[in-house]
Design a protein around this motif. Structure first.
Motif, short mmCIF file in Angstrom:
data_model
loop_
_atom_site.label_atom_id
_atom_site.label_comp_id
_atom_site.label_asym_id
_atom_site.label_seq_id
_atom_site.Cartn_x
_atom_site.Cartn_y
_atom_site.Cartn_z
N LEU A 279 12.56 -9.23 -13.57
CA LEU A 279 12.55 -10.97 -14.14
C LEU A 279 12.35 -12.23 -13.24
CD1 LEU A 279 12.24 -12.81 -17.38
CD2 LEU A 279 13.55 -14.15 -16.05
N ARG A 280 13.43 -12.00 -12.21
CA ARG A 280 13.54 -13.30 -11.11
C ARG A 280 12.37 -12.82 -10.58
NH1 ARG A 280 20.10 -12.93 -11.95
NH2 ARG A 280 19.31 -10.88 -12.01
N ASP A 281 12.44 -11.59 -9.90
CA ASP A 281 11.25 -10.74 -8.77
C ASP A 281 10.26 -11.88 -9.65
OD1 ASP A 281 13.50 -9.98 -7.48
OD2 ASP A 281 13.53 -8.41 -7.82
N TYR A 282 9.34 -11.35 -10.53
CA TYR A 282 8.15 -11.92 -11.53
C TYR A 282 8.03 -13.65 -10.48
CZ TYR A 282 4.63 -12.78 -14.32
OH TYR A 282 3.73 -13.17 -14.50
N ALA A 283 9.20 -13.91 -11.14
CA ALA A 283 9.30 -15.58 -11.09
C ALA A 283 8.51 -15.89 -10.14
CB ALA A 283 10.10 -16.15 -11.86
N ARG A 284 9.69 -15.62 -9.23
CA ARG A 284 9.64 -15.96 -7.87
C ARG A 284 8.44 -15.58 -6.98
NH1 ARG A 284 12.59 -13.00 -3.31
NH2 ARG A 284 11.74 -13.84 -2.61
N SER A 285 7.05 -14.64 -8.05
CA SER A 285 5.75 -14.26 -7.10
C SER A 285 4.32 -15.56 -8.26
CB SER A 285 5.26 -13.22 -7.78
OG SER A 285 5.09 -12.92 -9.21
N GLN A 286 5.28 -16.11 -9.51
CA GLN A 286 4.23 -16.98 -9.40
C GLN A 286 4.24 -18.46 -9.20
OE1 GLN A 286 2.16 -15.57 -12.56
NE2 GLN A 286 2.98 -14.13 -11.07
N ARG A 287 3.78 -18.67 -7.99
CA ARG A 287 3.71 -20.08 -7.35
C ARG A 287 3.11 -20.73 -8.53
NH1 ARG A 287 5.60 -19.93 -1.49
NH2 ARG A 287 7.17 -18.94 -1.64
N ASP A 288 3.47 -21.81 -8.68
CA ASP A 288 2.36 -23.09 -9.29
C ASP A 288 1.00 -23.43 -9.00
OD1 ASP A 288 0.94 -24.59 -11.13
OD2 ASP A 288 2.98 -25.51 -11.90
N LEU A 289 0.27 -23.17 -8.76
CA LEU A 289 -1.40 -23.55 -8.52
C LEU A 289 -1.97 -24.73 -8.67
CD1 LEU A 289 -2.35 -19.96 -7.18
CD2 LEU A 289 -0.48 -21.43 -6.27
#
Length: 591
Positions: A279-289
């Motif tokens: 989940l933490r790695d996934y969170a890092r990939s979800q930059r708020d665009l």
């Protein structure tokens, strides 16, 4: 000459640190700074709840320098993004064995129920649930995920809920230690362990009521998710401890199998070449665009004991946090001055602390409301005593059913060690001038009758002030608040019935409430406001590197893509109450 040698030694140490320490930090930062990998086209997110979880993200770039810590807010905000991400095809949850805070379990379980509504498969996998911590709430969290798997031979032991306290009165009496405390009032039992050898009637009553509320909430929510009656589920759980195979027969879980089988089922559902992503790695990939302009709801976070001032001199490696009144006030006033911010969500997880620090923060909340920006408090596991003081004036309060809140009361005092030390040959003597009260909080002797009377009057004034603030903020008669106060801790569900809380729900329920109160009829972004000190100042304190140099170092790391470079300084651990001060702080139940 001596000063010259000391100066040269300092210069040499600084150069050594600059030439060795700074490059080392850059290398470490760069090691994980290749930038977040894009989310695979077919991804199964894995949420591991077996580690220590905080309510809010740690802002300390040093305390968790390796693997970033996991927080409830990180979990719920990341799962909210995963709901609408077409790349995410499923979710695997690893259940903790030793239980977790009830309100944390409530918040995460709400997110799991919402995620399930997307139709994406969820498996909650357990290697055992054992009687440590609030295990009924842990089972409730598992039930919220839908499919509950247990490893063969694992044990389900969620048979009830117990709080255990240590009482030291007899030990103190044996060794000549005197506990001198004043409490307002009978339910303010934070220091009962020093004063009593057993539960008082009020202490026992409040603790049993709290446990019944938490236990009942967990059973009712789990029963709804398992499609059973609460009575049936209660009987099945309380028949334990149960082996996994027995739990399956009683319809408490859905399958007995191993982790690799669970992974295979999720992979088969997700599609060929599906990959698991922490989940933490996934969170890092979800930059708020999303656009960084336009109407926003400010999010201000507050976790830990409440203390006055800023974080000057704080230990940057401390893992436990504190709420610094100056820093939190600054964050709230920054939200007031931000023209894009139309409302504020203040996330509180605190057992309380300093009364004056709490009042400073409460006044900043009042200033936000006066500026036309409603403030909605989202309560985490705790928002009690001082945590309730800072919440009481909000436009609305949202709490989980098992949040511990209230504890409207105050205590203060000291431990007198003079007699105990004398028994081992240590003598305390004192010389003083001024009033008799000047020696009230010396280490050697207990309070005199006049000192206790003066101290008691002061405690009464603080208690009355607390009552008045709650009365004003909640628009309740003083007499009503007095009947609910007396230091008693309530769960969120109880507080809702009593008028101390407005709504049962989690973080996003508070966001929705803030949006409604703002009067803005459109989607609004969340703007996270800094409520801690700068990591650059911590760097300067630690290494003697200027804040400007530290910013340059962090900027380099940011370019490399490491989000830790944007972290803020963590809260230092709650320090012990200074002699002669008062604390608006709630006791922490030991489940």
């Amino acid at each position: 000459m001596k000063h010259f040698l000391l100066t040269m030694a300092g210069v040499f140490a600084g150069l050594l640190l600059f030439l060795v320490g700074v490059p080392f930090l850059l290398i470490v930062l760069a090691a994980g700074a290749s930038g977040p990998e894009p989310t695979p086209a077919r991804t199964v997110v894995e949420l591991d709840l077996r580690e220590v979880i905080t309510d809010q993200d740690s802002a300390n770039p040093f305390a968790s320098f390796g693997q970033p810590s996991l927080s409830v807010l990180k979990i719920v905000t990341t799962l909210r993004k995963a709901e609408t991400d077409d790349h995410v095809r499923g979710l695997l949850v690893r259940l903790p064995e030793a239980g977790m805070e009830p309100a944390m379990a409530d918040e995460i379980s709400d997110s799991l129920r919402r995620f399930r509504k997307t139709g994406k498969p969820v498996i909650v996998f357990s290697q055992g649930v054992y009687p440590a911590g609030a295990t009924p709430s842990t089972y409730m969290l598992a039930a919220a995920g839908g499919q509950v798997w247990m490893q063969p031979g694992a044990s389900l032991q969620a048979t009830g809920l117990v709080s255990e306290d240590i009482f030291l009165k007899r030990l103190f009496e044996r060794y000549g230690v005197r506990a001198e405390y004043e409490q307002r009032k009978e339910f303010k039992n934070a220091v009962n362990g020093y004063l009593q050898s057993d539960y008082t009637a009020a202490h026992r009553e409040a603790t049993r009521s709290m446990l019944e509320s938490i236990y009942g909430s967990a059973l009712n929510r789990a029963a709804a998710d398992r499609r059973q009656s609460p009575a049936t589920l209660k009987a099945a759980l309380e028949s334990g401890p149960l082996m996994a195979e027995e739990a399956l027969r009683l319809n408490l879980i859905d399958r007995v199998d191993y982790l690799d089988a669970a992974r295979k089922q999720l992979t088969d559902r997700a599609g060929k070449d599906a990959e698991f992503r922490d989940l933490r790695d996934y969170a890092r990939s979800q930059r708020d665009l999303k656009s960084l302009t336009g109407p926003a709801i400010a999010v201000v976070t507050a976790e830990g004991g409440i203390v006055t001032g800023g974080d000057g001199g704080a230990n940057p490696f401390a893992a436990e946090g504190a709420i610094y009144s100056d820093l939190l006030e600054n964050a709230l006033r920054a939200a007031i001055e931000d023209e894009d911010v139309r409302a504020i969500v203040l996330r509180v997880n605190s057992p309380g602390g300093s009364d004056t620090a709490s009042e400073q923060i409460r006044r900043a909340v009042e200033a936000a409301k006066a500026a036309g920006k409603p403030v909605v408090v989202s309560m985490g596991p705790y928002a009690a005593s001082g945590g309730y003081w800072i919440s009481s004036n909000a436009s609305a309060i949202v709490a989980q059913p098992t949040t511990l809140t209230g504890s409207i009361g105050v205590f203060g005092g000291k431990i007198a060690l003079g007699e105990a030390l004398a028994r081992v040959g240590v003598d305390l003597r004192q010389v003083g001038v001024g009033a008799d009260y000047a020696s009230a909080f010396s280490l050697g002797s207990g309070l005199t009758e006049s000192q206790r009377a003066a101290f008691g009057r002061w405690m009464d004034q603080i208690y009355a002030r607390f009552i008045g603030r709650v009365s004003e903020g909640r628009r309740l008669p003083v007499e009503r608040v007095e009947s609910l106060a007396k230091g008693r801790v309530w769960t969120g569900a109880q507080a809702r019935e009593l008028g101390l809380v407005d709504q049962i729900g989690g973080f996003y329920d508070a966001v929705d409430r803030a949006r409604a109160l703002s009067g803005v009829n459109q989607e609004m972004r969340l703007k996270w406001m800094a409520s801690e000190g700068s990591p650059f100042e911590a760097f300067e304190r630690l290494f003697g590197v200027s804040a400007a140099s530290a910013r340059t170092l962090a900027a380099s790391a940011w370019v490399l893509g490491d989000p830790r470079a944007q972290a803020l300084l963590d809260e230092m651990a709650w320090s012990r109450m200074p002699p002669g001060s008062a604390a608006v702080r709630a006791p922490a139940p030991a489940y």
